[in-house]
Design a protein around this motif. Sequence first.
Motif: not given
Length: 115
Positions: A13-21, A31-34, A82-85
């Motif tokens: 997911a990180k390599k695909a650019g789909k992580i908010a860390a 909060k943005s629904g992503k 400590a957290s990621l989405a």
Amino acid sequence: MKRNSVLSLVSIAKKAGKIAAGEFQTENAVKSGKAGLVIVSSEASENTKKKFRNMCTFYEVPVFFYGTKTELGAAIGCEFRASLAVTDPGLAQSIKKKLENVEDGGCLNGENQGS
């Protein structure tokens, strides 16, 4: 289920650019629904766990307490996190399925999963 399979999917997911860390980016993604899934380290402070548990419950985003800060960080190429989405719905669903079957640490909304 091996812990590595969850972390491998997080890495993809990180390599695909789909992580908010990180705490700030994870909070913004929720909060943005992503955010399709939030993972908080089991080593995170109780205050951080409570914050994400309450926020994810309110925004109806699955949250899991899993892994160490070092493990999560290594999976996304950082020293520690400590957290990621996960922001991709398909990857979030795949990771969620793996986390629900983890025998040694998957925890959804503070409740143990697996056996």
